[in-house]
Design an enzyme around this catalytic site. Sequence first.
Site, PDB file in Angstrom:
ATOM      1  N   TYR A  46       3.544   9.482 -11.253  1.00 57.61           N
ATOM      2  CA  TYR A  46       2.589   8.828 -10.344  1.00 57.61           C
ATOM      3  C   TYR A  46       1.601   7.931 -11.103  1.00 57.61           C
ATOM      4  CZ  TYR A  46      -0.934   8.163  -6.717  1.00 57.61           C
ATOM      5  OH  TYR A  46      -1.825   7.607  -5.833  1.00 57.61           O
ATOM      6  N   ASN A  94       0.803  -1.232   0.000  1.00 56.80           N
ATOM      7  CA  ASN A  94       0.000   0.000   0.000  1.00 56.80           C
ATOM      8  C   ASN A  94       0.831   1.274   0.000  1.00 56.80           C
ATOM      9  OD1 ASN A  94      -2.436   1.761   0.814  1.00 56.80           O
ATOM     10  ND2 ASN A  94      -1.019   1.999   2.541  1.00 56.80           N
ATOM     11  N   LYS A 144       1.230   3.684 -11.175  1.00 56.65           N
ATOM     12  CA  LYS A 144       0.015   2.944 -10.849  1.00 56.65           C
ATOM     13  C   LYS A 144      -0.453   2.080 -12.036  1.00 56.65           C
ATOM     14  CE  LYS A 144      -0.318   4.414  -6.579  1.00 56.65           C
ATOM     15  NZ  LYS A 144      -0.064   3.521  -5.446  1.00 56.65           N
TER      16      LYS A 144
HETATM   17  P1  NAD Z   1      -0.407   8.864   3.079  1.00 56.73           P
HETATM   18  O1  NAD Z   1       0.611   9.839   2.615  1.00 56.73           O
HETATM   19  O2  NAD Z   1      -1.343   9.234   4.180  1.00 56.73           O
HETATM   20  O3  NAD Z   1       0.267   7.480   3.468  1.00 56.73           O
HETATM   21  C1  NAD Z   1       1.328   6.945   2.717  1.00 56.73           C
HETATM   22  C2  NAD Z   1       1.953   5.817   3.483  1.00 56.73           C
HETATM   23  O4  NAD Z   1       3.091   5.376   2.758  1.00 56.73           O
HETATM   24  C3  NAD Z   1       2.415   6.228   4.869  1.00 56.73           C
HETATM   25  O5  NAD Z   1       2.092   5.219   5.802  1.00 56.73           O
HETATM   26  C4  NAD Z   1       3.924   6.344   4.717  1.00 56.73           C
HETATM   27  O6  NAD Z   1       4.622   5.968   5.896  1.00 56.73           O
HETATM   28  C5  NAD Z   1       4.212   5.351   3.624  1.00 56.73           C
HETATM   29  N1  NAD Z   1       5.435   5.728   2.940  1.00 56.73           N
HETATM   30  C6  NAD Z   1       5.679   6.883   2.281  1.00 56.73           C
HETATM   31  N2  NAD Z   1       6.950   6.885   1.839  1.00 56.73           N
HETATM   32  C7  NAD Z   1       7.511   5.721   2.240  1.00 56.73           C
HETATM   33  C8  NAD Z   1       8.784   5.127   2.096  1.00 56.73           C
HETATM   34  N3  NAD Z   1       9.771   5.731   1.431  1.00 56.73           N
HETATM   35  N4  NAD Z   1       8.996   3.909   2.632  1.00 56.73           N
HETATM   36  C9  NAD Z   1       8.015   3.272   3.289  1.00 56.73           C
HETATM   37  N5  NAD Z   1       6.788   3.764   3.459  1.00 56.73           N
HETATM   38  C10 NAD Z   1       6.534   4.969   2.937  1.00 56.73           C
HETATM   39  O7  NAD Z   1      -1.213   8.514   1.775  1.00 56.73           O
HETATM   40  P2  NAD Z   1      -2.460   7.562   1.472  1.00 56.73           P
HETATM   41  O8  NAD Z   1      -3.419   8.398   0.735  1.00 56.73           O
HETATM   42  O9  NAD Z   1      -2.895   6.796   2.647  1.00 56.73           O
HETATM   43  O10 NAD Z   1      -1.759   6.584   0.406  1.00 56.73           O
HETATM   44  C11 NAD Z   1      -1.775   5.186   0.511  1.00 56.73           C
HETATM   45  C12 NAD Z   1      -1.834   4.610  -0.881  1.00 56.73           C
HETATM   46  O11 NAD Z   1      -3.063   5.018  -1.503  1.00 56.73           O
HETATM   47  C13 NAD Z   1      -0.711   5.070  -1.820  1.00 56.73           C
HETATM   48  O12 NAD Z   1      -0.237   3.982  -2.574  1.00 56.73           O
HETATM   49  C14 NAD Z   1      -1.412   6.074  -2.722  1.00 56.73           C
HETATM   50  O13 NAD Z   1      -0.782   6.170  -3.967  1.00 56.73           O
HETATM   51  C15 NAD Z   1      -2.788   5.478  -2.805  1.00 56.73           C
HETATM   52  N6  NAD Z   1      -3.853   6.395  -3.227  1.00 56.73           N
HETATM   53  C16 NAD Z   1      -4.221   7.467  -2.456  1.00 56.73           C
HETATM   54  C17 NAD Z   1      -5.231   8.310  -2.910  1.00 56.73           C
HETATM   55  C18 NAD Z   1      -5.690   9.519  -2.129  1.00 56.73           C
HETATM   56  O14 NAD Z   1      -6.450  10.338  -2.662  1.00 56.73           O
HETATM   57  N7  NAD Z   1      -5.296   9.647  -0.871  1.00 56.73           N
HETATM   58  C19 NAD Z   1      -5.883   8.055  -4.129  1.00 56.73           C
HETATM   59  C20 NAD Z   1      -5.482   6.956  -4.865  1.00 56.73           C
HETATM   60  C21 NAD Z   1      -4.468   6.128  -4.415  1.00 56.73           C
END
Ligand code: NAD
Length: 247
Positions: free
Chosen positions: A155, A90, A159
């Site tokens: 990005y 994730n 994906k």
């Molecule tokens: P977030 O920034 O709140 O969380 C990201 C997580 O990734 C955190 O727990 C962080 O510790 C971890 N992370 C970041 N860099 C890291 C690294 N170098 N090594 C290890 N861990 C690392 O974001 P989120 O929205 O919870 O994102 C989670 C997933 O959901 C991601 O893959 C993101 O691409 C995807 N996503 C998010 C959204 C959105 O709108 N929030 C939409 C589509 C997809």
Amino acid sequence: MLKGKVAVITGGTRGIGLEIARKYLQNNATVIVFGSRQESADQAYALLCEEFPNASIGAMAPNLSDYNSMKEALTEIRATYGSLDIMVNNAGISASDNIYEYDPENFENIMDLNVNAVFYGSRVAAAIMKEQGGGVILNTSSIVSLYGQPSGCGYPASKFAVNGLTQSLARELGKDNIRVNAIAPGVTETDMMKAVPQEVIKPILSKISMARIGKPEEVANAFLFLASDMASYITGVVLPVDGATII
Ligand code: NAD
């Protein structure tokens, strides 16, 4: 729904990953969250232990972009907890650089975490799962994997690759009783979203049929369903959880 299962969630320390951890713990799984630093992993560990005092919880901070570090961590988890049943790849980072100013190093950083780490996690988990007779791999994609985005090409490109890994590994691993699926969230209320510029968010908001952004908990529900035996004949899907975002 997940009694007796051992689940690893990368990026499980906040946002969507933390909600997945909560869902899995509510459903009696053992959960190990991976954070980017031991400090953030420890903080999430303390929070989850407070919320779920009787649960089995772990927290680690391996370098996800390093195959050996991932292998060491997942091997240790299997030895400690007896199995690895659910691997949730994730963790992810986003960027919105335009192509004219895109620093190649930033592009590589995105690929290192959003793609390479998914491959490493899947490779190690699949070997363990094959040996134990099956398992589930879940990857966090994004709806931008379906139509791209107007800036920050790294990005969406990452994906698209996540979807490619998901669909290919589902075909390769089905015979070993390993299901591989992805969830593609739409705009979801997390720290990552707060960092995305309004010019990227605004046009998407006006295209969401449900006229609101998603909550991490709503995304986590899909992760629960696909991890559970309720989804025992579902593999190779990329499931949008986006309130019908029509671009
Ligand atoms: P977030 O920034 O709140 O969380 C990201 C997580 O990734 C955190 O727990 C962080 O510790 C971890 N992370 C970041 N860099 C890291 C690294 N170098 N090594 C290890 N861990 C690392 O974001 P989120 O929205 O919870 O994102 C989670 C997933 O959901 C991601 O893959 C993101 O691409 C995807 N996503 C998010 C959204 C959105 O709108 N929030 C939409 C589509 C997809």
